[in-house]
Design a protein around this motif. Structure first.
Motif, PDB file in Angstrom:
ATOM      1  N   ILE A 385      11.483 -33.516   0.052  1.00 56.30           N
ATOM      2  CA  ILE A 385      10.501 -32.649  -0.605  1.00 56.30           C
ATOM      3  C   ILE A 385       9.658 -33.586  -1.458  1.00 56.30           C
ATOM      4  O   ILE A 385      10.114 -34.110  -2.465  1.00 56.30           O
ATOM      5  CB  ILE A 385      11.198 -31.581  -1.477  1.00 56.30           C
ATOM      6  N   ALA A 386       8.440 -33.832  -0.992  1.00 61.67           N
ATOM      7  CA  ALA A 386       7.641 -34.902  -1.585  1.00 61.67           C
ATOM      8  C   ALA A 386       6.703 -34.392  -2.666  1.00 61.67           C
ATOM      9  O   ALA A 386       6.325 -33.216  -2.674  1.00 61.67           O
ATOM     10  CB  ALA A 386       6.825 -35.584  -0.488  1.00 61.67           C
ATOM     11  N   LEU A 387       6.325 -35.287  -3.533  1.00 65.89           N
ATOM     12  CA  LEU A 387       5.281 -34.970  -4.508  1.00 65.89           C
ATOM     13  C   LEU A 387       4.007 -34.631  -3.756  1.00 65.89           C
ATOM     14  O   LEU A 387       3.650 -35.303  -2.790  1.00 65.89           O
ATOM     15  CB  LEU A 387       5.047 -36.183  -5.412  1.00 65.89           C
ATOM     16  N   ILE A 388       3.344 -33.609  -4.203  1.00 61.10           N
ATOM     17  CA  ILE A 388       2.169 -33.162  -3.450  1.00 61.10           C
ATOM     18  C   ILE A 388       1.092 -34.249  -3.432  1.00 61.10           C
ATOM     19  O   ILE A 388       0.767 -34.826  -4.461  1.00 61.10           O
ATOM     20  CB  ILE A 388       1.632 -31.842  -4.030  1.00 61.10           C
ATOM     21  N   PRO A 389       0.568 -34.580  -2.260  1.00 58.37           N
ATOM     22  CA  PRO A 389      -0.443 -35.644  -2.219  1.00 58.37           C
ATOM     23  C   PRO A 389      -1.791 -35.138  -2.739  1.00 58.37           C
ATOM     24  O   PRO A 389      -2.063 -33.947  -2.713  1.00 58.37           O
ATOM     25  CB  PRO A 389      -0.545 -35.985  -0.736  1.00 58.37           C
ATOM     26  N   GLU A 390      -2.587 -36.060  -3.204  1.00 55.91           N
ATOM     27  CA  GLU A 390      -3.912 -35.721  -3.746  1.00 55.91           C
ATOM     28  C   GLU A 390      -4.751 -34.926  -2.753  1.00 55.91           C
ATOM     29  O   GLU A 390      -5.481 -34.019  -3.117  1.00 55.91           O
ATOM     30  CB  GLU A 390      -4.689 -37.019  -4.057  1.00 55.91           C
ATOM     31  N   ASP A 391      -4.626 -35.323  -1.487  1.00 57.96           N
ATOM     32  CA  ASP A 391      -5.546 -34.753  -0.501  1.00 57.96           C
ATOM     33  C   ASP A 391      -4.959 -33.518   0.205  1.00 57.96           C
ATOM     34  O   ASP A 391      -5.393 -33.152   1.271  1.00 57.96           O
ATOM     35  CB  ASP A 391      -5.882 -35.809   0.556  1.00 57.96           C
ATOM     36  N   PHE A 392      -3.993 -32.872  -0.416  1.00 57.33           N
ATOM     37  CA  PHE A 392      -3.324 -31.812   0.321  1.00 57.33           C
ATOM     38  C   PHE A 392      -4.248 -30.634   0.651  1.00 57.33           C
ATOM     39  O   PHE A 392      -4.021 -29.900   1.594  1.00 57.33           O
ATOM     40  CB  PHE A 392      -2.069 -31.339  -0.417  1.00 57.33           C
TER      41      PHE A 392
END
Ligand code: ADP
Ligand code: MG
Length: 401
Positions: A385-392
């Motif tokens: 469960i990853a940190l939300i990316p900037e470009d999501f």
């Protein structure tokens, strides 16, 4: 049939019923059922269908686990339909599940796949008049009844002859049905089962403690199990957004909905009051939403569910009431505004998206107190469960396979 579970294997092995049948047309199904399956749009059986339909047809007790959205419903629908004698006007199969909405959905699958058969089904759920149920049982004489445990128990205890010819009991979302609130009702239902009645249990999650309970009353079932490390689906991307304070979640939610175009989505919170609170806040900000929780009138719940299925609004706010089983094609995005209380619930909630190989996205709002819980979920299911990316916001949120 070769082996039928006489060989007890480790419960984490997934192969207990060796025979896999790769085509619906090789399962010996009645031609009306086959016709129904193809008309419904299925071409090939999924893995759980390849393994799980035959044990039901052969009237075996069955414990069947498979990832969310992989076709467990049609597994028991096809298996039990095949065994119904249409000219015997008595209940031959009963399906019990945790929510009224799910009971309704399952009934519709029976009717769709059974379209060319003479099947008669009836829903028996709480929040409706039991008198109406009894009248319909009398006039319709269904072969299969589908319902929630409280109502099914009430009916069985009044209509003592109803279960006389019952041959198969399906328990969908079985781990939920043997935990907390439902367990007692399920055991009460068991008292009305004829000795010969077989049981099929289905779920994406079957924790060890629950399997142990189940094995107390089913001694030699066919078992199809999945390791917990293999339960999350590749197609569902999982993220978290760190949000230090609870009060900041609302703004984060608005930001997300202002920047993405998800076709339909579900937001989960952990309390009924909070469902209403959040619904109000979103409505005030002109989002197209509706909500369902367990304290609403049944008519309102059904209406809302119907409208959501028809796409009349894009966002449904709810609790774990609707974490299980609900299958809506356009839902490709799930938000855990609150992290769920139980690990199993996490798997089920995110599994409302990404059905049958489609893609999905799940976002978890993570306040400081939730960090450990999220890490635990990650470790338990061996998932990321990853940190939300900037470009999501550029993600493709359209439903595709
Ligand atoms: P589960 O109970 O395993 O979570 P469902 O039974 O709700 O999953 O099925 C998920 C979706 O997959 C449903 O929309 C269903 O119609 C679809 N589906 C099931 N089996 C097949 C199949 N063999 N081919 C195509 N679609 C299928
Ligand atoms: Mg299901």
């Amino acid at each position: 049939m070769e082996k039928e579970g006489s060989e007890k294997l480790n419960e984490n092995d997934d192969e207990f019923f060796p025979e896999k049948i790769g085509e619906f047309s090789d399962m010996g199904l009645k031609k009306e059922i086959l016709q129904g399956i193809f008309k419904y749009g299925f071409e090939k059986p999924s893995l759980i269908q390849q393994k799980g339909i035959l044990p039901i047809i052969h009237k075996k007790d069955l414990i069947a686990q498979a990832q969310s959205g992989t076709g467990k419903t049609a597994t028991f629908v096809i298996g039990t339909l095949q065994n119904v004698q249409y000219d015997v006007f008595q209940v031959q199969c009963m399906v019990v599940c945790p929510s009224r909405e799910l009971a309704n959905q399952i009934k519709i699958v029976y009717e769709s796949i059974g379209k060319f058969t003479k099947i008669r089904t009836q829903e028996c759920i709480g929040g409706t008049k039991i008198k109406d149920d009894r009248q319909l049982l009398f006039s319709k004489k269904p072969h299969i009844i589908i319902g929630t445990p409280g109502r099914l128990f009430d009916i069985l205890s009044i209509e003592k002859l109803l279960s006389q010819k019952l041959e198969y009991l399906v328990i969908d979302e079985a781990d939920e049905m043997f935990s907390r609130g439902f367990k007692v009702q399920i055991f009460r239902i068991f008292k009305y089962l004829p000795k010969e009645c077989k049981i099929g249990l289905f779920s994406a999650t079957l924790p060890k403690e629950i399997l142990q309970v189940i094995e107390l009353f089913i001694s030699d079932p066919v078992r199809i199990l999945v390791k917990k490390e293999e339960l999350t689906l590749e197609g569902i991307k999982q993220f978290y957004i760190p949000i230090e304070k609870e009060e900041w979640k609302l703004e984060a939610l608005f930001d997300i909905y202002r920047s993405i175009k998800a076709e339909q989505s579900i937001i989960y919170v952990n309390a009924r009051k909070k469902v209403e609170w959040l619904a109000n806040k979103m409505k005030l900000n002109d989002f197209s939403i509706a909500f369902i929780h367990g304290e609403m009138e049944q008519s309102e719940r059904s209406e809302t569910m119907k409208n959501f299925r028809f796409g009349k609004f894009r966002v449904l706010i709810t609790t774990d009431l609707l974490s299980r089983g609900i299958d809506i094609e356009k839902v490709n995005f799930v938000i855990n505004y609150d992290l769920p209380q139980y690990k199993e619930s996490y798997i089920h909630r995110i599994g409302r998206s990404g059905r049958f190989g489609k893609k999905g996205v799940a976002i978890n709002f993570l306040s400081r107190v939730d960090v450990d819980n999220l890490r635990e979920i990650e470790a338990y299911y061996s998932t990321v469960i990853a940190l939300i990316p900037e470009d999501f916001t550029d993600f493709d949120f359209t439903v595709n396979t």
